[in-house]
Design a protein around this motif. Structure first.
Motif, PDB file in Angstrom:
ATOM      1  N   UNK B 277     -47.319 -12.922 -44.080  1.00  0.00           N
ATOM      2  CA  UNK B 277     -46.833 -13.696 -42.929  1.00  0.00           C
ATOM      3  C   UNK B 277     -45.436 -13.264 -42.482  1.00  0.00           C
ATOM      4  N   UNK B 278     -44.799 -12.369 -43.254  1.00  0.00           N
ATOM      5  CA  UNK B 278     -43.400 -12.028 -42.952  1.00  0.00           C
ATOM      6  C   UNK B 278     -43.266 -11.302 -41.622  1.00  0.00           C
ATOM      7  N   UNK B 279     -44.180 -10.407 -41.342  1.00  0.00           N
ATOM      8  CA  UNK B 279     -44.155  -9.727 -40.039  1.00  0.00           C
ATOM      9  C   UNK B 279     -43.124  -8.623 -39.975  1.00  0.00           C
ATOM     10  N   UNK B 280     -42.519  -8.463 -38.783  1.00  0.00           N
ATOM     11  CA  UNK B 280     -41.642  -7.322 -38.531  1.00  0.00           C
ATOM     12  C   UNK B 280     -40.338  -7.363 -39.316  1.00  0.00           C
ATOM     13  N   UNK B 281     -39.938  -8.541 -39.776  1.00  0.00           N
ATOM     14  CA  UNK B 281     -38.629  -8.640 -40.422  1.00  0.00           C
ATOM     15  C   UNK B 281     -38.701  -8.364 -41.927  1.00  0.00           C
ATOM     16  N   UNK B 282     -39.735  -7.638 -42.354  1.00  0.00           N
ATOM     17  CA  UNK B 282     -39.930  -7.331 -43.775  1.00  0.00           C
ATOM     18  C   UNK B 282     -38.739  -6.518 -44.304  1.00  0.00           C
ATOM     19  N   UNK B 283     -38.067  -7.039 -45.331  1.00  0.00           N
ATOM     20  CA  UNK B 283     -36.963  -6.284 -45.908  1.00  0.00           C
ATOM     21  C   UNK B 283     -37.430  -5.576 -47.184  1.00  0.00           C
ATOM     22  N   UNK B 284     -36.513  -4.836 -47.784  1.00  0.00           N
ATOM     23  CA  UNK B 284     -36.872  -4.014 -48.948  1.00  0.00           C
ATOM     24  C   UNK B 284     -37.333  -4.879 -50.108  1.00  0.00           C
ATOM     25  N   UNK B 285     -36.622  -5.995 -50.321  1.00  0.00           N
ATOM     26  CA  UNK B 285     -36.972  -6.879 -51.434  1.00  0.00           C
ATOM     27  C   UNK B 285     -38.405  -7.379 -51.292  1.00  0.00           C
ATOM     28  N   UNK B 286     -38.757  -7.800 -50.091  1.00  0.00           N
ATOM     29  CA  UNK B 286     -40.084  -8.383 -49.875  1.00  0.00           C
ATOM     30  C   UNK B 286     -41.174  -7.325 -50.018  1.00  0.00           C
ATOM     31  N   UNK B 287     -40.904  -6.147 -49.463  1.00  0.00           N
ATOM     32  CA  UNK B 287     -41.912  -5.089 -49.524  1.00  0.00           C
ATOM     33  C   UNK B 287     -42.136  -4.645 -50.972  1.00  0.00           C
ATOM     34  N   UNK B 288     -41.036  -4.508 -51.702  1.00  0.00           N
ATOM     35  CA  UNK B 288     -41.198  -4.080 -53.095  1.00  0.00           C
ATOM     36  C   UNK B 288     -41.820  -5.197 -53.929  1.00  0.00           C
ATOM     37  N   UNK B 289     -41.547  -6.440 -53.536  1.00  0.00           N
ATOM     38  CA  UNK B 289     -42.160  -7.586 -54.223  1.00  0.00           C
ATOM     39  C   UNK B 289     -43.684  -7.538 -54.079  1.00  0.00           C
TER      40      UNK B 289
END
Lengths: 245, 435
Positions: B277-289
């Motif tokens: 649900x994060x969408x375009x604002x995906x940061x490094x922490x979230x992507x690696x999570x």
């Protein structure tokens, strides 16, 4: 009838952070003599409380006149779709017809609803319950009620429009700031700001740009028989506007 | 079945249906209606902002000398960048603010404020600090400028100077432009409870105002939920996030924090649902999570895919002081020498608590135990009470052979927050259990 031009743009700026008294609409205000848009940080932070200008001029016939107060500018075209008056504020046009600088007649405007589908109620012109910085909503005198953004009342009596209008103020703001780099106070930290104008006059026709172009304002426009304002006074009137919580 | 019995069954069925209707279906409908209304309002705000950006840009093109039009457009671009996390909008806001300041240097605090904020968002801390300092010099009475300066001093690790600024803002510390920044400062000083109270009060004020853009209301929910999460109050954090998502159902920042919350609980399915649900604002922490979640679920191919995407994202948008990126390497033991070299270089400019803590870990992982001890001592000198910080202190003590001190730090890490990290909290527990 002649107008006291010096008082056309006198205005009282309300204490923006005062307690909101929604029902009684009692208002405490601090007097400031000033003119036009965004004069103080308080009204910059509370644009719905910002009086832009007050105008008075002859009406559609010799015995009628028009009073106008504009607020809340700048409203962009996109914002206009949802713009509305603040239902917790008391907007007033005040008229002195005896030359003592004290209001003898008031026109009071209050709103219900939100956005472009608001209802306006105008009370007056009528003698105020109380003069000066504290007042309450009058309960006697004529009223005009109806939807905003429409013409209300009658062409021979009191006519009212309250709603979105192109801001009629005209100013080449950028050049203004070059002529007067800062409207700084005489004392205090801001008085230390540099004083380095980079222009001494307005830009010529063709180069000058009206900053207010395309920007809107929330306006009250009232046309009414002049006698309702002058009463038995001197025949000259002073007009100013206030917005109060 | 007798008639009476049939009637009783029907009555019971009707009563059950009514109970389900009033107890579940109707609240759900109300919730869905509220979400739809919030989404509609957010979309309207976004539409108006897009139109307004075009409006002010057109005006700027009509008047090559207009600083005001450029400052107005820059401010709106900054707002849009914050909501969507878009680097392009931050850069455009920065460029327009610079243009506005070039046209009019004086009485142009609006452009200065946007410039400093856009630089801060891009981690260009020294120039942001210089800009904010200039703003305060020009208008020392302006709360917004001093509040921004204080925030930048905190980011740079200059806590005493930040404290002095916040002292000078004592009369307005509860205002919405100061309170969240002051709360962050209090956290660095180890006053987590006080910071939480300040944030909760600020969020209450933001909600009470009623006219704040949904993006800002969501941001206050984010901050309150974040501080609860970092102090181990997962249930409260979840409730605040759910409230925030009712106001802003598509806010990527809230969903990113929700993903971290589910990860802290080890609920990997829900972590991935939130990440989606994060969408375009995906940061490094979230992507690696997301990669960690796939790994925990046993899908190593998708885990590697997510981690690879994380690297690609970071490499595509290189930025200084990218603590998420250095952390990504440190957590995986990747490129340790290069990561340490970068942190060594950056700590000369930005001497903040977590910069020192990451450097301590980098030094430890590259075999420099004395260097790690020095760095972690500096990191902890401010008094910050943070689970991950104490965990690194434990690792450094362990690396130095001081198991007693290491145990103490691991216990303190878990004491501050039993869920301080979806992987290292369990690791700390494991190290404590070994003895």
């Amino acid at each position: 009838m002649s107008l006291s031009l010096s008082s056309l743009r006198r205005r009282v700026t309300p204490r923006a952070l005062g307690a909101s008294v929604a029902l009684a609409l009692a208002a405490t205000t601090t007097a400031v003599l000033a003119s036009d848009h965004q004069d103080t940080p308080e009204v910059e932070l509370s644009p719905r409380m910002d009086i832009n200008d007050v105008y008075a001029f002859p009406g559609s016939s010799a015995d009628r006149m028009v009073l106008v107060m504009t607020t809340s500018s700048p409203i962009t075209p996109a914002q206009g779709a949802t713009a509305g008056f603040d239902t917790n504020l008391l907007y007033q046009l005040k008229v002195d017809n005896t030359g003592d600088g004290v209001e003898d007649r008031v026109l009071q405007f209050t709103f219900t609803g939100s956005g472009p589908s608001q209802q306006v109620t105008m009370r007056g012109p009528v003698a105020p319950n109380q003069t000066g910085q504290m007042t309450t909503v009058v309960t006697s005198g004529p009223t005009v009620t109806g939807a905003t953004n429409t013409n209300l009342g009658s062409a021979t009596g009191v006519q009212l429009f309250a709603g979105l209008r192109d801001d009629p103020f005209f100013l080449d703001l950028e050049q203004f700031f070059r002529i007067i780099p800062d409207r700084k106070p005489a004392t205090g930290p801001l008085s230390q700001l540099p004083d380095t104008p980079s222009a001494s006059g307005w830009r010529p026709v063709g180069q000058a740009v009206d900053f207010l172009r395309g920007l809107n304002t929330l306006a009250f426009v009232v046309e009414l028989p002049a006698s309702q304002l002058t009463g038995t006074g001197t025949g000259k009137i002073g007009v100013w506007g206030t917005i109060s919580r | 079945m007798s008639t009476r019995r049939s009637a009783t069954v029907l009555l019971l069925a009707a009563a059950s249906a009514a109970a389900i209707w009033s107890g579940y279906v109707r609240p759900m409908q109300r919730l869905q209606a509220a979400e739809a209304a919030s989404r509609e309002r957010t979309q309207l705000e976004q539409h108006i902002r897009t139109e307004d950006i075009a409006f002010w840009m057109k005006r700027a093109s009509e008047d090559p000398q207009s600083a005001e039009d450029r400052a107005m457009a820059a401010g709106l671009l900054l707002q849009r960048a914050r909501e969507g996390g878009g680097l392009d909008d931050y850069r455009a806001a920065e460029a327009l603010a610079r243009e506005a300041l070039a046209l009019r240097g004086e009485r142009n605090g609006k452009a200065g404020l946007v410039l400093a904020s856009a630089l801060l968002a891009q981690h260009l801390f020294p120039e942001a600090l210089a800009t904010a300092t200039d703003l305060v010099k020009a208008s020392p009475e302006a709360t917004a400028y001093r509040s921004l300066l204080a925030e930048l001093l905190v980011e740079m690790g200059r806590y005493d100077e930040a404290g002095a600024q916040f002292d000078s803002l004592a009369a307005v510390r509860r205002s919405l432009s100061v309170a969240p920044r002051y709360a962050r400062y209090l956290e660095f000083r180890g006053e987590n409870d006080r910071a939480r109270r300040v944030l909760i009060e600020a969020r209450g004020e933001a909600l009470a105002q009623g006219n704040l853009p949904r993006e800002q209301v969501a941001w206050f929910a984010l901050r309150v939920a974040d501080i609860h999460l970092r102090n181990g109050r997962l249930d409260v954090a979840e409730r605040v996030l759910e409230e925030g998502l009712r106001d802003a159902p598509d806010d990527g920042r809230l969903w990113a924090l929700m993903a971290r919350l589910h990860a802290a609980r080890g609920d990997w399915e829900r972590t991935l649902e939130a990440v989606d649900r994060v969408g375009d604002s995906m940061d490094i922490v979230t992507r690696s999570l997301a990669g960690d979640a796939w790994a925990a679920l046993g899908d190593s191919a998708r885990a590697r895919e997510a981690w690879h995407a994380t690297e690609q994202q970071a490499l595509a948008n290189p930025e200084p002081f990218n603590r998420q990126w250095t952390m990504f390497h440190l957590e995986r033991g990747m490129d340790l020498n290069a990561t340490r070299a970068l942190l060594e270089q950056e700590i000369h400019v930005r001497t903040d608590v977590f910069g020192w803590a990451q450097l301590a870990w980098a030094r430890l992982q590259t075999g420099d135990v004395p260097g790690a001890q020095d760095a972690i001592a500096r990191a902890m000198a401010t008094g910050t009470q943070d689970g991950w910080l104490f965990y690194v202190a434990g690792l450094v003590a362990e690396g130095a052979g001081d198991d007693v001190t290491a145990r103490r730090w691991f216990e303190r890490a878990l004491g501050v927050n039993p869920h301080f990290h979806h992987r290292y909290a369990d690791d700390a527990r494991g190290r404590l259990a070994r003895d």
